[in-house]
Design a protein around this motif. Sequence first.
Motif, short mmCIF file in Angstrom:
data_model
loop_
_atom_site.label_atom_id
_atom_site.label_comp_id
_atom_site.label_asym_id
_atom_site.label_seq_id
_atom_site.Cartn_x
_atom_site.Cartn_y
_atom_site.Cartn_z
N GLU A 1 -4.54 -41.54 4.99
CA GLU A 1 -3.65 -42.07 3.95
C GLU A 1 -3.67 -41.15 2.73
O GLU A 1 -2.64 -40.88 2.11
CB GLU A 1 -4.09 -43.48 3.54
N HIS B 1 -10.10 -49.16 13.73
CA HIS B 1 -9.71 -49.00 15.13
C HIS B 1 -10.72 -49.67 16.05
O HIS B 1 -10.35 -50.28 17.06
CB HIS B 1 -9.58 -47.52 15.47
N LEU C 1 3.56 -46.24 10.27
CA LEU C 1 2.72 -45.06 10.50
C LEU C 1 1.96 -44.64 9.25
O LEU C 1 1.02 -43.85 9.34
CB LEU C 1 3.59 -43.87 10.97
N GLY D 1 -3.57 -46.36 7.62
CA GLY D 1 -4.69 -45.63 8.22
C GLY D 1 -5.05 -46.10 9.61
O GLY D 1 -5.46 -45.31 10.47
N GLU D 2 -4.92 -47.40 9.86
CA GLU D 2 -5.28 -47.92 11.18
C GLU D 2 -4.38 -47.31 12.26
O GLU D 2 -4.83 -47.06 13.39
CB GLU D 2 -5.19 -49.45 11.19
N TYR E 1 -3.09 -44.32 12.25
CA TYR E 1 -3.61 -42.96 12.47
C TYR E 1 -4.87 -43.01 13.34
O TYR E 1 -5.01 -42.24 14.29
CB TYR E 1 -3.88 -42.30 11.13
N GLU E 2 -5.80 -43.91 12.98
CA GLU E 2 -7.02 -44.01 13.77
C GLU E 2 -6.67 -44.32 15.23
O GLU E 2 -7.27 -43.77 16.16
CB GLU E 2 -7.93 -45.12 13.21
N GLY E 3 -5.70 -45.19 15.41
CA GLY E 3 -5.27 -45.53 16.76
C GLY E 3 -4.66 -44.35 17.49
O GLY E 3 -5.00 -44.07 18.64
N SER F 1 -5.04 -41.11 16.90
CA SER F 1 -6.00 -40.04 17.18
C SER F 1 -6.90 -40.43 18.34
O SER F 1 -7.23 -39.61 19.20
CB SER F 1 -6.82 -39.72 15.93
#
Lengths: 590, 590
Positions: free
Chosen positions: A154, A333, B147, B150-151, B153-155, B157
Motif C-alpha cells: 500500500e 493473507h 487491488l 494490502g490483503e 497484494y498478499e493474496g 503474491s
Amino acid sequence: MYLENINSPEDVKRLSIENLNILADEIRHALLTKLSAHGGHIGPNLGMVEATIALHYVFNSPVDKIVYDVSHQSYAHKMLTGRKDAFLHAEEYDEVTGYTNPRESKHDFFTIGHTSTSVSLACGLAKARDLKGDRENIIAVIGDGSLSGGEAYEGLSNAGETGTNLIVVVNDNEMSIAENHGGLYQNLKALRDSDGQAPCNFFKSLGLDYIYVKNGNDITALIHAFTRVKNVSRPVVVHIHTLKGKGYTPAETYKERYHWGMPFNLETGQPLSDGGNTEDYCNLTGKFLLEQMQKDPTVVAISSGTPAVIGFNPERRQQAGKQFVDVGIAEEHAVALASGIAANGGRPVYGVYSTFIQRCYDQLSQDLCINRNPAVISVFLGGSAGMNDETHLGFFDIPLISNIPNIVYLAPTCKEEYFAMLEWGIKQTTHPVAVRVPGPVVIESGETFDSDYSELNRYKITCQGERVAIIALGNFYPLGESVRRKLQEATGVQATLINPRYITGLDKQMLEDLKANHQLVITLEDGVLDGGFGEKIARYYGDSEMKVKNYGLKKEFADRFVLEELLKENHLTDTQITNEIREIIDKKQD
Amino acid sequence: MYLENINSPEDVKRLSIENLNILADEIRHALLTKLSAHGGHIGPNLGMVEATIALHYVFNSPVDKIVYDVSHQSYAHKMLTGRKDAFLHAEEYDEVTGYTNPRESKHDFFTIGHTSTSVSLACGLAKARDLKGDRENIIAVIGDGSLSGGEAYEGLSNAGETGTNLIVVVNDNEMSIAENHGGLYQNLKALRDSDGQAPCNFFKSLGLDYIYVKNGNDITALIHAFTRVKNVSRPVVVHIHTLKGKGYTPAETYKERYHWGMPFNLETGQPLSDGGNTEDYCNLTGKFLLEQMQKDPTVVAISSGTPAVIGFNPERRQQAGKQFVDVGIAEEHAVALASGIAANGGRPVYGVYSTFIQRCYDQLSQDLCINRNPAVISVFLGGSAGMNDETHLGFFDIPLISNIPNIVYLAPTCKEEYFAMLEWGIKQTTHPVAVRVPGPVVIESGETFDSDYSELNRYKITCQGERVAIIALGNFYPLGESVRRKLQEATGVQATLINPRYITGLDKQMLEDLKANHQLVITLEDGVLDGGFGEKIARYYGDSEMKVKNYGLKKEFADRFVLEELLKENHLTDTQITNEIREIIDKKQD
C-alpha cells in the motif's frame, strides 16, 4: 579506531573511502562482540553496515530523514548517530533499545518493531514536508522480507503516485527471517540476475523509478547510487543486493539461525546456553501437528514468516511438504487462507505470536468469523512473560480476539490441556477456534482434560470452596492456585478455584450458582484489563450483591520491563492479591 | 424472456451466443428496474453482466468455485444461480442480501463485504482442493479498486508461488468507488493501452501468468478467454476491461455517483428522495475541514477510497488540492501516513467508517499510538443506526480503538460538541485523537462546549441528581436524557445525567464522588458491550457497594436488522431501561 570518534553523521562525512571501509570493519566487530555477548538481530545488521555508512555519508540526517523498517537493520545507524557507546561498552549495552526510537535520538523518527510500515510512514513525512514547503530527502529502508506485508505494498503504490522526493532503499539479502515466500521474490531474483534490467519490474509497475546496486556491501557503489538519487523530485527505489550475515561465516552460512539469536560463542558460533534443554511450546506444537498431518492429509500448518513459532524448523518443513505453508510476513493473507482452507474441507492451524495476531483483526472478523469457518489459531507468547519490548507486547490479544463474535478463544492452563484443546479445535467443524498457548514455561500437570469443548462456555471448578471464588484464566491458573493456598494459610478461608477455559463467553449458570455461598469473585488474567476477560465478569455481577475484583495488566505500552516488577506494579503477586482479598472480605464482615 | 427460465448455471450453458447477449440485456434491465426502485450497487454490477454470463457458461459452478471480492459485482451471479426472482419480482427484492452468502446458495462460498479478500480466500479453497487431491477450478473475481488493499497484494503474491490452478479475474473498470489512487493504476493503464503487452506487468511481477481481454463486455471474447484458462495448472490473471455503469448512460457518465445509490428515477437518473435536504455529518465535516485548511496549510484530510464519507465530493477535492489525499482502499497506509504527517508537523485528519477502521488495528497501535503522534481520526457511522449488513456493522469500534494505549477516543453528543472536539484534536500536538461522529442524524443542541480537552478523562455532569446516575456515551446521550425524564415521571427519582466524553478512560474522581449519594450507575453505549465502555465502569465499582448496569449491544453479527427491533432485543428502549432501573432500585430498598 574510527568508530570511537564518530559522534554524529558529520564525523562519517569527514572520512576517506578507505577509512570508511575500516569503519565498516570496526562496526562489524562491535556488532559481533555485542551480539555474541548480549543477543539480538545478527544477520540483518551485519548485511547493512556498508549501506548505513553510505546513507550517512551522502544524506544529512536528521534534516534528511531515514526510516528503518522493523528496525532489525538499524544497529549501525545507532552507532553512527551518537549511540556507539551502547555497542562498544558492555556496561552500556542496554542503553539503547533494539529498535529505532525518537526518545533515544533525533535521528530516529518512529519507534518501529512490526514490519512493512516504513514506506507508509515515510510517505507521511514526505507529505508534511511538501505541505510545509520544505525540501529534505525522505528515505525508507526496507528489507526484502518486509515487502511481503500488505502495508508495504500500500505504501509503495501510494508513493508511486506522490510525484515528489521519496527514496526507498530495498535491502535485498534474499531472506526473510526464514526463506522468502511469495511470487514477488521471483521478480527480485530476475532483477538481481539481470543487474536490474529485467523489463518486468515490481517497483516500476507501482510507478516508482528504480536503480539497482549489484554489490550492496560496496561502500563506493552505494555512495554513488545514493548520490544519484539525492534530491530527486520523484519517488525512487534503490534496490541493493546485500549479504545477510556478511563478515561472519556462521551467519552467512546459516542465515535463518543467525537472523536473531541469544548470546553465542563468537569463535564456534554455538549458543552459550542450550536453553536448559527444556521443552518449549513451539517445538511441542510442531511435533504434535506433524503427527496430526500423518493421520489426516488435510491438516495444514500455516506460518506468516515465523515458522519457528509453530515449531517448523527446516527439517519439519520438509517432512510436512504440502501440509506446511509459510506465506511470508502476511498475517492478513494467513487468516483468510486458513478460512478458505476450512471452507473447502481442510483443517488449517495458523501459529502466530500474540503481538502479530493484531495485524489481522479485520480478517479474523470478516474472512473468518462472519463465515464461521472452522480454522484454528494458536496464539503464542500471549501475556506478560513473552517479549518485553513495547512494540512486541503480548498483552492485547484477549481484547482483540475475544470481542469478535463467533470465535471460540480457549485458555488452557497447562501442556495437557493445551493439546486437548488444540486437538478438539482441529477435529471440530463448527467454530473458528483460537487457543492461547499457556507459556512460556511448559507446565505438565499430569492431569487428563476433556477432549470435547463443543458445549461452549462451561467453566470448571477445580477446588470447591466458599466465600471467595478465584477465576484464574489460562497461564494465570497457577497464580490462582497460589493465591488460594496463601489465603487459606492466612485466613482459613477455603476459596473456590475455577479454570474458566473459555475466554469468549460467560458460564452464567456457574456464575449464578456462586452467589449462594460466595461474596467475592476474583478474576486473574495475563493481559490488559481494558476490554479483557475480567470486565465481563464484573459486568455480569454489576447489579448483584457479589463483589468483583479484576486482576490483570494496566493499559500501557510497557517497555523493556522486568517481569517481576511489572507484575508487582500491577498488583499481580500472590501476596498482593491475597492481602487485597483479605481487605475486601474483612470490610464486608464489618 | 430467457432470464425467467434460468434456474441454475446449467441453463446458461444451453443458450447460443446470440441468446446469451439477449440474456445480458434482460439482466441489465432487471438490475436497473430493481436498483432504481430499491437502491444498491449500480455501476459495478452493470459492468460485470457479460463476464458473469461467460463465467457460468465456461465453468461448472458450484464444483468450480467463484469468489467475488466485496460482492459489489455479484448481482448477476445471483440471478444465474437460482436467485433471479429476487431481482424480477419487487415483493422478493429483499430475499437476497447485497453480498454473496453461503446461506443463500451453494454457489456462494463466503459472506464478503469488505474489499481485497477474494484472492486470499480463493487461495484457501485451492489449497484445500490440492490437499484433498481434487481438481476443480478456483476463480477469484476482483475489481481494480480492490487491488489497492494490502490483503489483495498478499493474496496475489502468495498465489504467484502456489503453482496450481487459480484464476484471478481482474475486473478493470478504471474506477474504485471514486477514481483510483496508487501507482499501480498507471500500470493497469499501460496494460490496457498495450492490449496487455506492456513488458512491465504488475501481475507477472508477482509470478502470475496473464492474459488480457480488451472488451470485457463482449461475451464471445470472454468465453474465449475463460476457456483458454479453464483447468490451467498455474495461477493466471485474466485482466478484463469493462465499462462501469455499462448500458445506463447516467451511470456510464457519472461513475462515482452511480457506484452505489438510493432509489432513483430510471428515466432522468435523479434520486427519488433528496434525503430530506437535511444536514449530514459527512458534508459538515468536509466543509469544516476546508475552512481549517484555509487557515492552516498543513491541515490535510485523508480518505481510504471513500472520499464522500469525509464530505470530499469532487468539487471539494479540487478546492483542497494537495491538502486532500485519497489513498485508495488502503486503510493501513492511511493510518501510517497520518502518523508520519503528524510526526513531521502536519495536521492530518483521517475520515473513515467504523466498519473499516478495524482494517488497521495494528497501524493504530504500532504506527500511531506507540509513537503518540497527534493525528486525528473521525470515525463515521459508529453504532447501530449506521449500516445494517452483517459485514458493515458499526458496533465494534469502541472495543477496537479504546483498549489501545495512548489514544484519546472522544464521544461527542451533538454537532456542536463534535466540531469542538474535532477542532481541539487538530490543534493539539500531544495525543493521537479519534472522534466518534455522533450520527447518523445531526442533532444541534445549541449549546457551547469546551474548546480544550487536554485534561483527559473528565466527565461532565449535565444534570445533578441522586440515587441513580446515567452515564450516556456519545450518540446515546439523548437516550440518557429520555431515560432520566421517564424515571422522574414514573418514580420522582431525579437521576444524575453524565456526558462522559472520553471513551478511553475513567473519571475516577467523579465515579468516586457518585458513591456519596448514588446507589446505581447506568451506562449506555451504542456498541457491543463486550470490551466496551460500560464494562470499565463495572470493573471500577466491582468491589464497592455501587450497583452497575451496562446497556449496549450483544456481541453478534446482526444482519439486516430493523433498528427498532435490534434496540428492543438489546433492552435499549427508554421504557425498558427505565423499568429495569425501577426494579433494581426497588429491590435495593427492600
